[in-house]
Enzyme design. Structure first.
Site, PDB file in Angstrom:
ATOM      1  N   GLU A  71     -25.855  -2.977 -34.497  1.00 51.49           N
ATOM      2  CA  GLU A  71     -26.236  -4.263 -33.908  1.00 51.49           C
ATOM      3  C   GLU A  71     -27.468  -4.841 -34.608  1.00 51.49           C
ATOM      4  O   GLU A  71     -28.512  -4.181 -34.717  1.00 51.49           O
ATOM      5  CB  GLU A  71     -26.519  -4.135 -32.406  1.00 51.49           C
ATOM      6  CG  GLU A  71     -26.768  -5.518 -31.784  1.00 51.49           C
ATOM      7  CD  GLU A  71     -26.822  -5.535 -30.272  1.00 51.49           C
ATOM      8  OE1 GLU A  71     -26.977  -4.450 -29.666  1.00 51.49           O
ATOM      9  OE2 GLU A  71     -26.713  -6.634 -29.699  1.00 51.49           O
TER      10      GLU A  71
ATOM     11  N   GLU B 146     -23.747 -10.111 -22.311  1.00 51.04           N
ATOM     12  CA  GLU B 146     -24.806  -9.135 -22.021  1.00 51.04           C
ATOM     13  C   GLU B 146     -25.971  -9.867 -21.350  1.00 51.04           C
ATOM     14  O   GLU B 146     -27.070  -9.912 -21.887  1.00 51.04           O
ATOM     15  CB  GLU B 146     -25.251  -8.520 -23.359  1.00 51.04           C
ATOM     16  CG  GLU B 146     -26.160  -7.343 -23.262  1.00 51.04           C
ATOM     17  CD  GLU B 146     -26.838  -7.031 -24.596  1.00 51.04           C
ATOM     18  OE1 GLU B 146     -26.978  -7.930 -25.442  1.00 51.04           O
ATOM     19  OE2 GLU B 146     -27.261  -5.891 -24.763  1.00 51.04           O
TER      20      GLU B 146
END
Ligand code: MN
Length: 287
Positions: A152, A246
């Site tokens: 990420e 998220e």
């Protein structure tokens, strides 16, 4: 059609909270995927994973996972013992994921989180090189258990190793293993990239996982992320992987502290309805 998910940390304040109530909630809200914390998947043990798998199957939910490694497991550390501890831990995580049939481990597994370079250090290359060497071994463990490690890309205030998609591509090229690819997140892209759509297109077939969130970490639909540009880019590269929101909106607890939630950003309609509308919004963008 991409499957759409949500990270269960939206509802909880502790990184290691129980998955089960949220499996029902996320399924009831209509999501395809629940994103879980990889460390908790490991810590619940084989019996816990059996129950987890049964519950996911019963509700027809897929899962993805993310983790930001704690500093004690920093696989880029100058200290060899720390790197070995990190690789061993990541191998345990891959084994645990394997018991669920494998899947995606996103987040920061290439270093630790949150992290800054030590004071006075400006050259991150030695950290990068050590991380790549560790990741080559982790990639093998991942492949053995049907796991993909998605690196990420996060903003400079949380990590230093890779702030842009290009840096992640360079990292993955250095690792050179098909079990390691790139994960992008619109919240972070918004901070670091020149052009968000161009960054997504650059990832191309190396994009393994995708987080959608607003500039203010609210669910998609309540900020200024250029969503049309984002989804056009995902279509251009024919991205078929998971799209997981998220959101972090509630102060307090270990999660609120780590994410730096300093004001209550919950919507007046409530967090559940807010998530349901965000799901509708994202599915609308995919059409
Ligand atoms: Mn993310």
């Amino acid at each position: 059609m991409n499957k759409v998910g949500i990270f269960y940390m939206y509802w909880v304040r502790d990184w290691a909270d129980d998955f089960h109530p949220y499996i029902d909630k996320v399924a009831d809200l209509g999501f395809d995927i629940i994103e879980l914390q990889t460390g908790t998947i490991e810590s619940i043990g084989p019996a816990g994973r059996k129950e987890l798998k049964a519950h996911l199957d019963e509700r027809g939910l897929d899962f993805t996972s993310v983790i930001g490694l704690p500093q004690e497991y920093d696989v880029s550390s100058e200290d060899k013992a720390t790197r070995e501890r990190g690789i061993a831990y990541m191998t345990d995580l891959c084994k645990a994921m394997g018991e669920l049939g494998g899947g995606i481990v996103g987040g920061i597994t290439y270093s630790y989180w949150p992290a800054t370079l030590p004071p006075g250090v400006t050259d991150k290359r030695p950290y990068f090189d050590r991380s790549v060497e560790s990741m080559k071994r982790m990639a093998q463990a991942a492949a053995d258990h049907n796991v993909i490690l998605a690196m990420e890309v996060v903003n400079r205030f949380e990590q230093y190793m890779m702030s842009t998609c290009q840096e992640a591509l360079d990292y993955c090229a250095a690792v050179g293993h098909s079990a390691v690819n790139v994960m992008l997140d619109t919240f972070h892209l918004n901070i670091e990239e020149d052009f968000i759509g161009e960054a997504i297109e650059r990832a191309g077939d190396q994009l393994g996982h995708f987080h959608v969130g607003e500039n203010n970490r609210r669910p998609p639909g309540y900020g200024h992320i250029p969503w049309t540009e984002v989804f056009n880019a995902l279509r251009t590269i024919n991205y078929q992987g998971p799209i997981v929101m998220e959101p972090f909106v509630t102060p307090g607890g270990a999660v609120g502290e780590a994410i730096k939630i300093y004001r209550d950003q919950t919507a007046p309609i409530g967090v559940d309805e807010d998530a349901r509308r965000a799901l509708e919004f994202v599915r609308g963008l995919m059409k």
